[in-house]
Design an enzyme around this catalytic site. Structure first.
Site, short mmCIF file in Angstrom:
data_model
loop_
_atom_site.label_atom_id
_atom_site.label_comp_id
_atom_site.label_asym_id
_atom_site.label_seq_id
_atom_site.Cartn_x
_atom_site.Cartn_y
_atom_site.Cartn_z
N ASN A 130 0.85 -1.18 0.00
CA ASN A 130 0.00 0.00 0.00
C ASN A 130 0.89 1.23 0.00
O ASN A 130 2.03 1.18 0.44
CB ASN A 130 -0.85 0.02 1.27
CG ASN A 130 -2.15 -0.70 1.08
OD1 ASN A 130 -2.33 -1.44 0.12
ND2 ASN A 130 -3.07 -0.48 1.98
N ARG A 131 0.32 2.34 -0.41
CA ARG A 131 1.07 3.59 -0.39
C ARG A 131 0.99 4.15 1.04
O ARG A 131 -0.09 4.45 1.52
CB ARG A 131 0.35 4.56 -1.32
CG ARG A 131 1.25 5.46 -2.10
CD ARG A 131 0.41 6.53 -2.70
NE ARG A 131 0.04 6.29 -4.08
CZ ARG A 131 0.83 6.52 -5.12
NH1 ARG A 131 2.06 6.92 -4.93
NH2 ARG A 131 0.39 6.34 -6.34
#
Ligand code: CTP
Length: 411
Positions: free
Chosen positions: A212-213
């Protein structure tokens, strides 16, 4: 100014990271601190006493047996006349000397003679940091109440070698110093609080992963703010490139399942704040060998399975903390989704980021990685809207709210 009237004695060791100490002096002085510097002999191969003196606007001390210096100030007074001693870069040599009580030069004599708190920012080649001798010295110094900031993972300036050993950035060292010098009341002392932060990495094969960012900035800022209020903070962090905040105990993990195991092993706790951007799915079977491109076969089809929901697991746990806080990144129906999440996850509060709107924080990429955040707090009692502010300010306010809630729950 956060460091007004504070006197910091900065010991500069001999390493290439010494160039960053020049910036560190500036940053400390900008915040109101008076900075006095000692340089080891080795340090003077990397930066000059002239530059250090110009930036600190003070005499620079280099010799244990300098007659004039001993007459004017003396190493014992140098050692005691500061509110905090910062060693940056803290070389393997300086760590070894203090761990073993050696005092053959000015820097080590001062470290041995002081009754003040010492903060070390290690910087060395990754092999030197990993060496059993340095491991022993590090453990010994921690036992002796020396505090550490870093080192970080990253590329070494001189060799390009990657690994743990890069000095923490000047602003990270400043934050650690501020935390140690903070004499505000500690309403969270005696409280154990778990914080998750950063992304998780879910392996596809030994070299590829799904992530995920997340920079970890918001989670780490919350951990730091809770620690400043006196909490015993247990940070469980996925892979990030920022330093563990001062005064927290960190566990580093890669995957969601490792994060869950680490969090559950930390229970019971008084509160838990789930800031990590946990990957919702992982590959059903991570390949043991790197998946090769085979001509004519096309890309592999990844079979995904759901990851455990760490927040929901803790929210519905028999040994549930008194206060459970989750985060939610929403792009639509923010309140409806956040309310549903409260129930589903057994949380007391959801901090909802609206990642949809424009301006400086616009779009997921803006909040995630940026320094600002605009949040709404959704609880069963209703919704509280906070104005846009920095992630550090969000952290401060949230930590104050945690202190307040725990006080009322405990009452
Ligand atoms: N969380 C967790 N474990 C997971 C997934 C999420 O602990 N496997 C936590 C996060 O740390 C965060 C909250 O749950 O506190 C976010 O919930 P999530 O359902 O992932 O919300 P969103 O990120 O908003 O995603 P979605 O739109 O998929 O619901």
């Amino acid at each position: 100014m956060t460091l007004s009237n504070k006197r910091i004695l900065l010991i500069i060791g001999g390493g290439i990271a010494a160039y960053k100490s020049l910036d560190l002096i500036r940053r400390l002085r900008e915040r109101g601190a008076a900075v006095r510097c000692i340089m080891t002999e080795a340090a003077q191969h990397f930066v000059t006493p002239l530059a250090v003196g110009a930036l600190s606007a003070d005499h620079v001390f280099t010799e244990l047996f300098d007659r004039q210096d001993e007459q004017d100030v003396g190493h014992i007074r140098l050692a005691r006349g500061a509110d905090l001693i910062v060693v940056a870069p803290a070389t393997a040599d300086l760590m070894a000397k203090l761990a073993n009580g050696l005092a053959g030069d000015l820097a080590s004599a001062v470290l041995l003679a002081t009754d003040r708190q010492v903060l070390m920012a290690p910087a060395m080649n990754p092999r030197m940091w990993a060496h059993p001798a340095t491991r022993r010295n590090h453990a010994m110094l921690k036992k002796d109440a020396v505090r550490f900031v870093g080192p970080m993972r990253g590329e070494m300036a001189e060799s390009g070698e990657a690994g743990e050993g890069r000095m923490a950035e000047p602003l990270e060292i400043v934050a650690a110093a501020e935390a140690l010098l903070d004499d505000r009341p500690k309403p969270l002392s005696g409280r154990k609080i778990i914080v998750t932060s950063g992304p998780t990495h879910e392996p596809i094969d030994p070299v590829r992963y799904i992530a995920n960012r997340s920079s970890g900035k918001q989670g780490h800022a919350i951990a730091a703010a809770l620690a400043r209020l006196g909490a015993d903070v247990r940070l469980v962090s996925g892979p990030v490139s920022i330093a563990d905040p001062a005064g927290v105990t960190a566990t580093h993990v890669e995957s969601a399942r490792q994060m869950r195991d680490a969090v559950e092993a930390l229970l019971p706790a008084d509160a838990a704040v789930f800031v990590a951007a946990v990957a919702d799915w992982r590959t059903a079977d991570a390949a043991g060998e790197k998946i090769k491109k085979v001509a004519g076969e096309g890309p592999p089809a990844l079979q995904m399975v759901e990851n455990p929901d760490i927040l929901a697991g803790v929210g519905h746990h028999a040994g549930r903390p008194l206060l459970v806080i989750g985060f939610a990144a929403e792009t639509q129906d923010l309140l409806k989704n956040a309310r549903a999440k409260l129930e589903k996850k057994g949380a007391d509060l959801i901090v909802a980021n609206d990642v949809s709107h424009g301006s400086g924080i616009g779009g997921a990429a803006g909040v995630m990685g940026g320094d600002r955040n605009r949040v709404r707090l959704v609880s069963r009692a209703g919704v509280e809207e906070w104005p846009e502010m920095t992630k550090d300010e969000v952290a401060e306010r949230l930590a104050a709210l945690v202190a307040d809630r725990l006080r009322t729950i405990g009452a």
